[in-house]
Design a protein around this motif. Structure first.
Motif, PDB file in Angstrom:
ATOM      1  N   ILE A  92       1.285  -0.271   0.196  1.00  0.00           N
ATOM      2  CA  ILE A  92       2.322  -1.045   0.886  1.00  0.00           C
ATOM      3  C   ILE A  92       3.582  -1.142   0.030  1.00  0.00           C
ATOM      4  N   TRP A  93       3.395  -1.447  -1.262  1.00  0.00           N
ATOM      5  CA  TRP A  93       4.546  -1.548  -2.159  1.00  0.00           C
ATOM      6  C   TRP A  93       5.285  -0.224  -2.229  1.00  0.00           C
ATOM      7  N   ASN A 134       7.316   0.634   1.039  1.00  0.00           N
ATOM      8  CA  ASN A 134       8.509  -0.184   1.261  1.00  0.00           C
ATOM      9  C   ASN A 134       9.488  -0.164   0.095  1.00  0.00           C
ATOM     10  N   TRP A 160       4.024   0.006   8.224  1.00  0.00           N
ATOM     11  CA  TRP A 160       4.378  -0.974   7.190  1.00  0.00           C
ATOM     12  C   TRP A 160       5.874  -1.073   6.971  1.00  0.00           C
ATOM     13  N   LEU A 213      -2.515  -2.699  -1.574  1.00  0.00           N
ATOM     14  CA  LEU A 213      -1.338  -3.295  -2.203  1.00  0.00           C
ATOM     15  C   LEU A 213      -0.413  -2.214  -2.766  1.00  0.00           C
ATOM     16  N   SER A 265       7.354  -9.487   1.324  1.00  0.00           N
ATOM     17  CA  SER A 265       6.894  -8.925   0.060  1.00  0.00           C
ATOM     18  C   SER A 265       5.579  -8.180   0.287  1.00  0.00           C
ATOM     19  N   SER A 266       5.241  -7.289  -0.653  1.00  0.00           N
ATOM     20  CA  SER A 266       3.996  -6.530  -0.539  1.00  0.00           C
ATOM     21  C   SER A 266       2.785  -7.456  -0.550  1.00  0.00           C
TER      22      SER A 266
END
Length: 297
Positions: free
Chosen positions: A86-87, A90, A22, A83, A29-30
């Motif tokens: 991933i957020w 990153n 990822w 979600l 964006s996420s």
């Protein structure tokens, strides 16, 4: 049992390495990454079902209330988990994601006791207490609720429980989960495309291909996990999962240079101690850790 362990190891090694994957799409964006992850997961699973001539079975699953509602529930849980993960990856919180997945086995054990009538020995209850103290130490140190770790642990723990109780073939349940959230993903990707807010066009050819392959990268570990959950007790699956967060922790600290403070060390040491105690108690007893669960047919 042996196949279940192999499937569980494959799933958790793959999940442990996902931060590397990822990070390749940090310019998106996420929500955009999640939209593509759902879309290409559906494409990948749909192809497998079509090749296996099982798409009609999937449609039958979605037409029955007895199977549709569990599929919707598990779909929402895993989407929320994706979600958040991933957020966090990153935005420099890989260590916190690893803590969440270290906590997840404890959540699995508690869910197994509450909903599946699994039984624990006193030493195993003590291991749960140690893990709880570890999380409490980190929360007090932060001065804030560790929402990333707790959210990941709860969402994936409840997802594992849903998979354990769902009387569906793993590929059909996975197909149903992607179908449920597919319309939302398509609508969102279409909206940001019309608004000119999409960033996927800025990816080079190599990363674009890898984004298209996110369906396979998502679906295969989930399929392995479903196979493992079908063959093993929830508690056993939970503790094999320590492979994943261990890999992520090493990546976060050594490769991405995220901070690992003395407080982190205390917190993680308590949770690692809980794992050692739980494992020792499991192998020491002459009977199973938990009352056996009826296997799915």
């Amino acid at each position: 049992m042996n196949r279940g362990i192999i499937y569980a190891v494959l799933a958790y090694v793959a999940w442990g390495l996902l931060p590397l994957y990822w990070k390749l799409f940090a310019s998106l964006s996420s929500w955009e990454i999640l939209g593509h992850r759902v879309l290409w997961s559906f494409v990948f699973v749909a192809l497998l079902l079509l090749i296996g001539k099982r798409f009609r079975e999937l449609m039958a699953v979605l037409r029955q209330k007895s199977t549709l509602f569990p599929v919707i529930w598990s779909s929402l849980l895993i989407s929320a988990n994706w979600l958040i993960f991933i957020w966090a990856v990153n935005n420099g919180h890989i260590v916190e994601t690893s803590l969440g997945y270290y906590m997840n086995p404890i959540i699995n054990v508690l869910l197994g006791v509450l909903f599946l009538k699994e039984r624990l020995h006193p030493a195993q209850w003590l291991s749960i207490g140690l893990a709880f103290v570890g999380v409490l130490v980190l929360a007090v140190s932060y001065g804030a609720f560790p929402w990333i770790s707790i959210s990941l642990a709860l969402s994936f723990g409840l997802y594992g429980l849903a998979k354990k109780r769902m009387k569906l073939d793993p590929m059909l349940s996975l197909g149903g989960e992607t179908v449920v959230v597919l319309p939302l993903a398509v609508l969102y990707l279409s909206f940001i495309g019309v608004q000119g807010q999409t960033h996927v066009g800025a990816l080079d050819a190599g990363r674009l291909i890898l984004l298209l392959l996110s369906g396979a990268a998502t679906a295969m570990p989930l399929f392995w996990f479903a196979q493992a959950a079908k063959r093993l007790t929830l508690s056993t699956v939970g503790f094999i999962q320590y492979i994943g967060p261990s890999i992520s922790l090493v990546l976060g600290v050594l490769l991405f240079k995220e901070p690992f403070t003395p407080v982190h060390m205390v917190c993680f040491s308590l949770i690692w101690g809980a794992l050692v105690l739980f494992t020792w108690s499991s192998f020491r007893g002459s009977r199973s850790v938990v009352r056996p669960i009826a296997r799915e047919q």
